[in-house]
Design an enzyme around this catalytic site. Structure first.
Site, mmCIF file in Angstrom:
data_model
loop_
_atom_site.group_PDB
_atom_site.id
_atom_site.type_symbol
_atom_site.label_atom_id
_atom_site.label_comp_id
_atom_site.label_asym_id
_atom_site.label_seq_id
_atom_site.Cartn_x
_atom_site.Cartn_y
_atom_site.Cartn_z
ATOM 1 N N GLU A 55 -24.168 -60.579 21.517
ATOM 2 C CA GLU A 55 -23.303 -60.847 20.372
ATOM 3 C C GLU A 55 -22.350 -59.663 20.208
ATOM 4 O O GLU A 55 -22.435 -58.684 20.963
ATOM 5 C CB GLU A 55 -24.119 -61.051 19.078
ATOM 6 N N HIS A 60 -28.326 -73.880 2.649
ATOM 7 C CA HIS A 60 -27.624 -72.657 3.020
ATOM 8 C C HIS A 60 -26.193 -72.925 3.467
ATOM 9 O O HIS A 60 -25.557 -72.081 4.113
ATOM 10 C CB HIS A 60 -28.404 -71.877 4.085
ATOM 11 N N ASP A 64 -28.915 -66.446 13.992
ATOM 12 C CA ASP A 64 -29.264 -65.057 13.644
ATOM 13 C C ASP A 64 -30.286 -65.009 12.527
ATOM 14 O O ASP A 64 -31.115 -64.121 12.464
ATOM 15 C CB ASP A 64 -28.013 -64.305 13.168
HETATM 16 P P1 FAD Z 1 -28.113 -77.523 4.481
HETATM 17 O O1 FAD Z 1 -27.099 -76.566 4.017
HETATM 18 O O2 FAD Z 1 -29.150 -77.926 3.523
HETATM 19 O O3 FAD Z 1 -27.402 -78.823 5.082
HETATM 20 C C1 FAD Z 1 -26.281 -78.709 5.942
HETATM 21 C C2 FAD Z 1 -25.771 -80.089 6.356
HETATM 22 O O4 FAD Z 1 -26.732 -80.720 7.175
HETATM 23 C C3 FAD Z 1 -25.527 -81.023 5.188
HETATM 24 O O5 FAD Z 1 -24.468 -81.873 5.498
HETATM 25 C C4 FAD Z 1 -26.812 -81.816 5.122
HETATM 26 O O6 FAD Z 1 -26.627 -83.077 4.522
HETATM 27 C C5 FAD Z 1 -27.178 -81.927 6.584
HETATM 28 N N1 FAD Z 1 -28.618 -81.981 6.808
HETATM 29 C C6 FAD Z 1 -29.577 -81.162 6.342
HETATM 30 N N2 FAD Z 1 -30.774 -81.536 6.800
HETATM 31 C C7 FAD Z 1 -30.561 -82.620 7.585
HETATM 32 C C8 FAD Z 1 -31.397 -83.458 8.356
HETATM 33 N N3 FAD Z 1 -32.714 -83.286 8.411
HETATM 34 N N4 FAD Z 1 -30.827 -84.482 9.034
HETATM 35 C C9 FAD Z 1 -29.494 -84.685 9.011
HETATM 36 N N5 FAD Z 1 -28.661 -83.933 8.284
HETATM 37 C C10 FAD Z 1 -29.193 -82.899 7.590
HETATM 38 N N6 FAD Z 1 -25.379 -70.896 11.628
HETATM 39 C C11 FAD Z 1 -25.399 -70.654 12.943
HETATM 40 O O7 FAD Z 1 -25.087 -71.534 13.738
HETATM 41 N N7 FAD Z 1 -25.769 -69.434 13.424
HETATM 42 C C12 FAD Z 1 -26.182 -68.429 12.600
HETATM 43 O O8 FAD Z 1 -26.524 -67.356 13.070
HETATM 44 C C13 FAD Z 1 -26.196 -68.670 11.205
HETATM 45 N N8 FAD Z 1 -26.609 -67.729 10.347
HETATM 46 C C14 FAD Z 1 -26.631 -67.998 9.015
HETATM 47 C C15 FAD Z 1 -27.080 -67.016 8.132
HETATM 48 C C16 FAD Z 1 -27.127 -67.263 6.785
HETATM 49 C C17 FAD Z 1 -27.633 -66.194 5.847
HETATM 50 C C18 FAD Z 1 -26.661 -68.496 6.274
HETATM 51 C C19 FAD Z 1 -26.657 -68.755 4.811
HETATM 52 C C20 FAD Z 1 -26.186 -69.477 7.137
HETATM 53 C C21 FAD Z 1 -26.172 -69.245 8.509
HETATM 54 N N9 FAD Z 1 -25.732 -70.196 9.416
HETATM 55 C C22 FAD Z 1 -25.760 -69.941 10.758
HETATM 56 C C23 FAD Z 1 -25.176 -71.478 8.952
HETATM 57 C C24 FAD Z 1 -26.242 -72.542 8.925
HETATM 58 O O9 FAD Z 1 -26.613 -72.917 10.232
HETATM 59 C C25 FAD Z 1 -25.739 -73.818 8.247
HETATM 60 O O10 FAD Z 1 -25.224 -73.528 6.994
HETATM 61 C C26 FAD Z 1 -26.863 -74.819 8.130
HETATM 62 O O11 FAD Z 1 -26.333 -76.049 7.766
HETATM 63 C C27 FAD Z 1 -27.817 -74.389 7.070
HETATM 64 O O12 FAD Z 1 -29.040 -75.047 7.246
HETATM 65 P P2 FAD Z 1 -29.739 -75.683 5.992
HETATM 66 O O13 FAD Z 1 -31.065 -76.101 6.473
HETATM 67 O O14 FAD Z 1 -29.710 -74.792 4.820
HETATM 68 O O15 FAD Z 1 -28.802 -76.955 5.803
#
Ligand code: FAD
Length: 517
Positions: free
Chosen positions: A269, A93, A156
């Site tokens: 918020e 994400h 969120d």
């Molecule tokens: P990914 O996008 O898969 O990875 C993100 C990063 O973390 C990459 O660098 C990856 O290599 C690394 N990573 C992933 N897993 C691990 C692991 N296990 N160990 C070490 N590194 C790892 N953020 C907020 O803070 N608050 C919010 O309210 C919020 N709302 C969101 C709503 C939506 C609809 C979306 C799309 C994003 C939102 N985000 C929010 C952002 C979100 O927290 C970050 O984009 C987060 O990185 C996404 O998590 P993911 O599991 O998809 O990680």
């Protein structure tokens, strides 16, 4: 594995299609990797894109690890090669390719989601051990349904993995009280860029612990996190109140987040919206229930192009009487200077409240905007400069909206741990700003390009004006920009990299360090 996949790696033009969909079970056996390995088109389908939809890369392979040993195996394989990189992918994400690895190995952490789920009790409180690849949504449901407990600090949207948010911060409406999610974990299991499997906490391998929290995936891959829990409330009163003036909005928001724990709402918020009837950017985005109406005649004549909304929530138990809840709400809200007549509220179960963005996801999936690009911009802006930011960005550049929510609300620096890798603006109070742009399916490419250009314009304006800001979920292309981002924390970040991932194997999609040969 290296012997098998190296040809593809060395020759990036090798016909990826020829291995499309192939599962390399034999290879994984010889490597003692128990998980599945996918190459070619199958790998690109899983890890070639992310939620941002603005980057498209070809990974060499996707590994679905079974546990830390598989992850360490992949990292060690990369260490033995001269170019290979490894990216942990949570739920993909990210917006700007942060979880991608061009020509590298992507670890699909979701395959480890069920590896841990254990609730424990210490004199200091309850905790749950969960997998780095677990979705927060599932952590919530299990903690509440099986134990009546819940983590304290949330994002969120909960379709994100534990490892993904802990690598950034994890910010939401509870962070003013408990800090970001990174301030609510006490122990981690991590696979470092050296291929070591290490348990770390504030007292054990503490440098690694704080490096990884907010570390953008640069120092290690989180396989287990110990998350603090609290008793889960049954219900939430969810409230929105409207302001016409930014300084009144910020004064009330800052007052609320500065109150002692029991003397404020449980969630604070805020967002900016357009003063008009636009269904995506305007008045209709404020009411919380189809029966609520936004009555613009309540607005003073002097209202400007944009308005502000404080979003609040109060937890309560089924056993609390309505009048008790009403009294608690009125005691707090009575001190706030919002527009009379523009107050909306609903009562709903706690879990439904935390899953509220899932409904938006379902709608966006139906109308197609979940799949279109999302040029989102997230920043932390200091209290000192948020007024100027409002005047230039909200009131001018974004006065017609951004095609999605424009969040702005205050956070307290003292709730963040300075030892973690994330960097913040100066001062105790700073604001998170999130321009969550959605591109309509019918939009022309030019409208998407305009959004990207406007994000750049905002960041450049901040730099030019000396605004005290940091990108949240940062993405930069040049080393100079990264050095500016980290400021006086850059050398600490580099030292940590040298210690835990000296060959720069991990998270190449962040584009901070180049893989060392
Ligand atoms: P990914 O996008 O898969 O990875 C993100 C990063 O973390 C990459 O660098 C990856 O290599 C690394 N990573 C992933 N897993 C691990 C692991 N296990 N160990 C070490 N590194 C790892 N953020 C907020 O803070 N608050 C919010 O309210 C919020 N709302 C969101 C709503 C939506 C609809 C979306 C799309 C994003 C939102 N985000 C929010 C952002 C979100 O927290 C970050 O984009 C987060 O990185 C996404 O998590 P993911 O599991 O998809 O990680």
């Amino acid at each position: 594995m290296i012997a098998y996949i190296e040809p593809y790696f060395l020759d990036n033009d090798a016909d990826a299609a020829s291995v499309t969909g192939q599962s390399f079970d034999g290879v994984s056996e010889s490597l003692h990797i128990q998980g599945e390995i996918l190459c070619g088109g199958a790998a690109a389908d899983i890890a070639g894109k992310d939620f941002g939809g603005m980057n498209c890369v070809k990974p060499l392979a996707v590994v679905r690890p079974v546990g830390p040993e598989d992850i360490a195996g992949a990292v060690r394989a990369a260490l033995r090669s001269d170019k290979l990189t490894v990216a942990a992918r949570g739920n993909g994400h990210s917006i700007n390719g942060q979880a991608m690895a061009e020509g590298g190995l992507v670890l699909d952490m979701r395959s480890t989601a069920e590896n841990h789920f254990e609730v424990g009790f210490l004199p200091s409180g309850a905790f749950v051990d969960v997998s780095g690849g677990a979705l927060w949504e599932n952590v919530l449901k299990r903690c509440v349904s099986e134990y009546g407990l819940a983590p304290r600090s949330w994002t969120d949207y909960l379709g994100l993995t534990v490892g993904g948010t802990l690598s950034n911060a994890g910010v939401g409406g509870q962070a003013f009280r408990y800090g970001p999610q990174t301030s609510n974990v006490t122990e981690l299991d991590v696979v470092t860029g050296n291929g070591d499997v290490v348990t770390c906490s504030e007292v054990e391998n503490s440098e690694l612990f704080f490096s990884v929290l907010g570390g953008l995936g640069q120092f290690g891959i989180i396989t287990r996190a110990r998350v603090l829990l609290q008793p889960a409330p049954d219900m939430v009163r969810w409230i929105r109140i409207v302001y016409t003036e930014f300084d009144e909005f910020t004064r009330d928001a800052e007052w609320l987040v500065s109150q002692k724990d029991e003397s404020s709402f449980d969630y604070v918020e805020g967002f900016v919206f357009v003063n008009g009837d636009d269904p995506v950017n305007g008045w209709p985005t404020v009411p919380l229930h189809p029966d609520h109406d936004f009555d613009p005649t309540q607005l003073p004549q002097s209202s400007g192009s944009v308005l502000y909304c404080l979003e609040l929530a109060l937890h309560y138990r089924d056993s609390d009487s309505n009048s008790t809840v009403d009294k608690r709400v009125e005691r707090l809200i009575g001190r706030l200077r919002f527009v009379e007549g523009l107050r909306f509220e609903v009562d709903l179960p706690y879990v439904d409240f935390l899953l509220r963005v899932k409904r938006a996801e379902e709608i966006a999936k139906v109308n197609g905007t979940w799949e279109t690009p999302h040029p989102w911009l997230n920043l932390f802006v200091s209290k000192r400069d948020i007024g100027e930011f409002d005047r230039t960005v909200f009131k001018e550049l974004a006065k017609n909206g951004v095609g999605g929510p424009m969040l702005v609300y205050p956070l307290l620096r003292s709730r963040w741990d300075d030892r973690a890798s994330v960097v913040l603006p100066e001062g105790e109070i700073f604001y998170i700003v999130a321009l969550l742009r959605f591109v309509p399916t019918c939009a022309k490419t030019s409208s998407f390009e305009k959004m990207v250009a406007q994000n750049q314009e905002i960041v450049q304006w901040c730099v030019r004006k000396g605004i005290d800001f940091k990108l949240y979920l940062p993405h930069y292309k040049s080393r100079e920009e990264w050095i500016r981002h980290f400021g006086n924390r850059w050398s600490r970040f580099v030292d940590r990299k040298t210690m835990y991932d000296p060959m720069a194997i991990l998270s190449p999609g962040q584009k901070i360090f180049n893989r060392a040969p």
